[in-house]
Enzyme design. Structure first.
Site, PDB file in Angstrom:
ATOM      1  N   PRO A  87       0.862  -1.346   0.127  1.00 30.15           N
ATOM      2  CA  PRO A  87       0.020  -0.163  -0.050  1.00 30.15           C
ATOM      3  C   PRO A  87       0.756   1.256   0.031  1.00 30.15           C
ATOM      4  O   PRO A  87       1.978   1.380   0.619  1.00 30.15           O
ATOM      5  CB  PRO A  87      -0.735  -0.160   1.227  1.00 30.15           C
ATOM      6  CG  PRO A  87      -0.216  -1.271   2.144  1.00 30.15           C
ATOM      7  CD  PRO A  87       0.836  -2.207   1.125  1.00 30.15           C
ATOM      8  N   LEU A  92       5.664   1.380   4.536  1.00 28.61           N
ATOM      9  CA  LEU A  92       6.087  -0.092   4.298  1.00 28.61           C
ATOM     10  C   LEU A  92       7.148   0.081   3.173  1.00 28.61           C
ATOM     11  O   LEU A  92       7.339  -1.097   2.656  1.00 28.61           O
ATOM     12  CB  LEU A  92       5.086  -0.930   4.009  1.00 28.61           C
ATOM     13  CG  LEU A  92       3.921  -1.156   5.006  1.00 28.61           C
ATOM     14  CD1 LEU A  92       2.938  -2.027   4.461  1.00 28.61           C
ATOM     15  CD2 LEU A  92       4.704  -1.567   6.385  1.00 28.61           C
ATOM     16  N   SER A  94       7.079   1.691   0.314  1.00 23.98           N
ATOM     17  CA  SER A  94       6.611   1.391  -1.353  1.00 23.98           C
ATOM     18  C   SER A  94       7.545   2.263  -2.387  1.00 23.98           C
ATOM     19  O   SER A  94       7.830   1.882  -3.386  1.00 23.98           O
ATOM     20  CB  SER A  94       5.171   1.799  -1.489  1.00 23.98           C
ATOM     21  OG  SER A  94       4.892   2.929  -1.282  1.00 23.98           O
ATOM     22  N   SER A  95       7.736   3.546  -1.663  1.00 22.98           N
ATOM     23  CA  SER A  95       8.530   4.734  -2.627  1.00 22.98           C
ATOM     24  C   SER A  95       9.925   4.087  -2.849  1.00 22.98           C
ATOM     25  O   SER A  95      10.435   4.026  -4.218  1.00 22.98           O
ATOM     26  CB  SER A  95       8.545   6.118  -2.009  1.00 22.98           C
ATOM     27  OG  SER A  95       7.302   6.306  -1.379  1.00 22.98           O
ATOM     28  N   ALA A  96      10.602   3.537  -1.729  1.00 22.28           N
ATOM     29  CA  ALA A  96      11.831   2.999  -2.009  1.00 22.28           C
ATOM     30  C   ALA A  96      11.744   1.898  -2.826  1.00 22.28           C
ATOM     31  O   ALA A  96      12.685   1.709  -3.880  1.00 22.28           O
ATOM     32  CB  ALA A  96      12.514   2.619  -0.830  1.00 22.28           C
ATOM     33  N   ASP A 138      15.800   2.985   3.855  1.00 24.92           N
ATOM     34  CA  ASP A 138      14.670   2.445   2.777  1.00 24.92           C
ATOM     35  C   ASP A 138      15.100   1.799   1.436  1.00 24.92           C
ATOM     36  O   ASP A 138      15.170   0.660   1.344  1.00 24.92           O
ATOM     37  CB  ASP A 138      13.419   3.583   2.618  1.00 24.92           C
ATOM     38  CG  ASP A 138      12.427   3.786   3.959  1.00 24.92           C
ATOM     39  OD1 ASP A 138      13.181   3.284   4.728  1.00 24.92           O
ATOM     40  OD2 ASP A 138      11.591   4.133   3.506  1.00 24.92           O
TER      41      ASP A 138
HETATM   42  C1  MEV Z   1      10.939   6.615   6.511  1.00 24.70           C
HETATM   43  O1  MEV Z   1      10.333   5.242   6.123  1.00 24.70           O
HETATM   44  C2  MEV Z   1      11.834   6.560   7.619  1.00 24.70           C
HETATM   45  C3  MEV Z   1      12.224   8.055   7.856  1.00 24.70           C
HETATM   46  O2  MEV Z   1      13.259   7.898   9.097  1.00 24.70           O
HETATM   47  C4  MEV Z   1      12.905   8.855   6.861  1.00 24.70           C
HETATM   48  C5  MEV Z   1      14.270   8.099   6.526  1.00 24.70           C
HETATM   49  O3  MEV Z   1      14.903   7.611   7.058  1.00 24.70           O
HETATM   50  O4  MEV Z   1      14.657   8.913   5.411  1.00 24.70           O
HETATM   51  C6  MEV Z   1      10.909   8.747   8.760  1.00 24.70           C
END
Ligand code: MEV
Length: 295
Positions: A87, A92, A94-96, A138
């Site tokens: 999702p 979770l 998803s972008s990475a 990520d």
């Molecule tokens: C995002 O999944 C995690 C954060 O710590 C941002 C990051 O590490 O770049 C909020």
């Protein structure tokens, strides 16, 4: 060329990791699939719609193409189709996952020489372009799979069932990272103290995970969640879900940027049912980005 990359959960250390503190992160067995084909013009298709290069609708994929073009010194005009088990905006990764799978598939489709390290580096640059500030954990875990203590990049064994309860609120990472940045700018000593506490909690959670000490995991998750609330990334719904899970004996905290997204729990072997929640059950995934066979 079809590639896939796993999503992730941050077990501890979200936000504080952006400021150099420890984090524990694991890839999960939910994946994003990206099909790349050479074409005459860019076309990106996903559940978000069909676009060309579009930094609003498909920012990560658009930046991935742009940064790859810069590296290879020529225009790339692929057709890209994205399908995902993950999702969007749920913490979770998803972008990475979409970024890593896109970069990998572009490298393969255009027969470029690359190492996994290059995929990670490009995906990290993409994240920085979109988010402004990012730790890079990520794209790291999405590239390599597995469970890691960061920033040491120390891989460790972890095989407990991970339970995720979707708040059905969307948390936008860039916004949450910005919010924490602003808070730290206003109260630098205070927020840095909170990050130091989070750092201790993270290292203790790693010990507790390795010895499957669920009582300590429960207590440490509760402390961790309080710190995340203190820096303003929890929501009313997250608070409600975490309290209910705790009452049933399940450790619970935000995972990822917060502001919505998923609440994370580690199954402590409880037999109590979580019927009132829509639970996604996942397990750690050892494999990172990979080529898939087109069916
Ligand atoms: C995002 O999944 C995690 C954060 O710590 C941002 C990051 O590490 O770049 C909020």
């Amino acid at each position: 060329m079809l590639a896939s990359a796993p999503g992730k959960v941050i077990i501890s250390g979200e936000h504080s990791v952006v400021y150099g503190k420890h984090a524990i992160v694991t890839a999960i067995n939910l994946r994003c699939y990206v099909n790349v084909r050479k074409a005459n013009r860019v076309k990106i298709t996903s559940e978000l719609g069909e676009t060309g290069i579009d930094f609003e609708v498909h920012p990560y994929v658009s930046w991935a193409i742009k940064l790859m073009e810069k590296r290879v010194g020529k225009n790339l005009t692929p057709e890209i189709i994205i399908k995902s088990d993950l999702p969007v905006a749920s913490g979770l990764g998803s972008s990475a996952a979409v970024t890593v799978a896109t970069v990998y598939a572009l490298c393969k489709e255009y027969e470029l020489e690359f190492e996994l390290e290059d995929v990670y580096e490009i995906a990290k640059e993409v994240e920085l372009e979109v988010q402004g500030k990012a730790s890079g954990i990520d794209p790291f875990v999405s590239t390599y799979g597995g469970s890691w203590l960061m920033p040491e990049k120390e891989r460790f064994n972890f095989d407990s069932e991970i339970l995720l309860v979707d708040t059905e609120e969307k948390g936008v990472t860039a916004e949450m990272v910005r919010r924490v940045y602003d808070l730290r700018k206003k109260y630098p000593e205070l927020v840095d103290e909170i990050f130091d506490v989070m750092d201790i909690i993270t290292l203790k959670i790693k010990e507790a995970l390795e010895s499957k000490d669920y009582e300590s995991i429960f207590e440490l998750f509760r402390m961790n969640q309080s710190m995340l609330k203190a820096i303003g990334v929890s929501t009313e719904k997250i608070d409600k879900i975490t309290s209910k899970l705790e009452r049933l004996g399940y450790p619970a905290k935000i995972t990822g940027a917060g502001g919505g997204g998923c609440v994370l729990s580690i199954n402590p072997g409880k037999s109590k049912k979580l019927e009132e929640f829509k639970v996604i059950s996942t397990i750690p995934e050892t494999e990172g980005v990979r080529e898939e066979v087109v069916q």
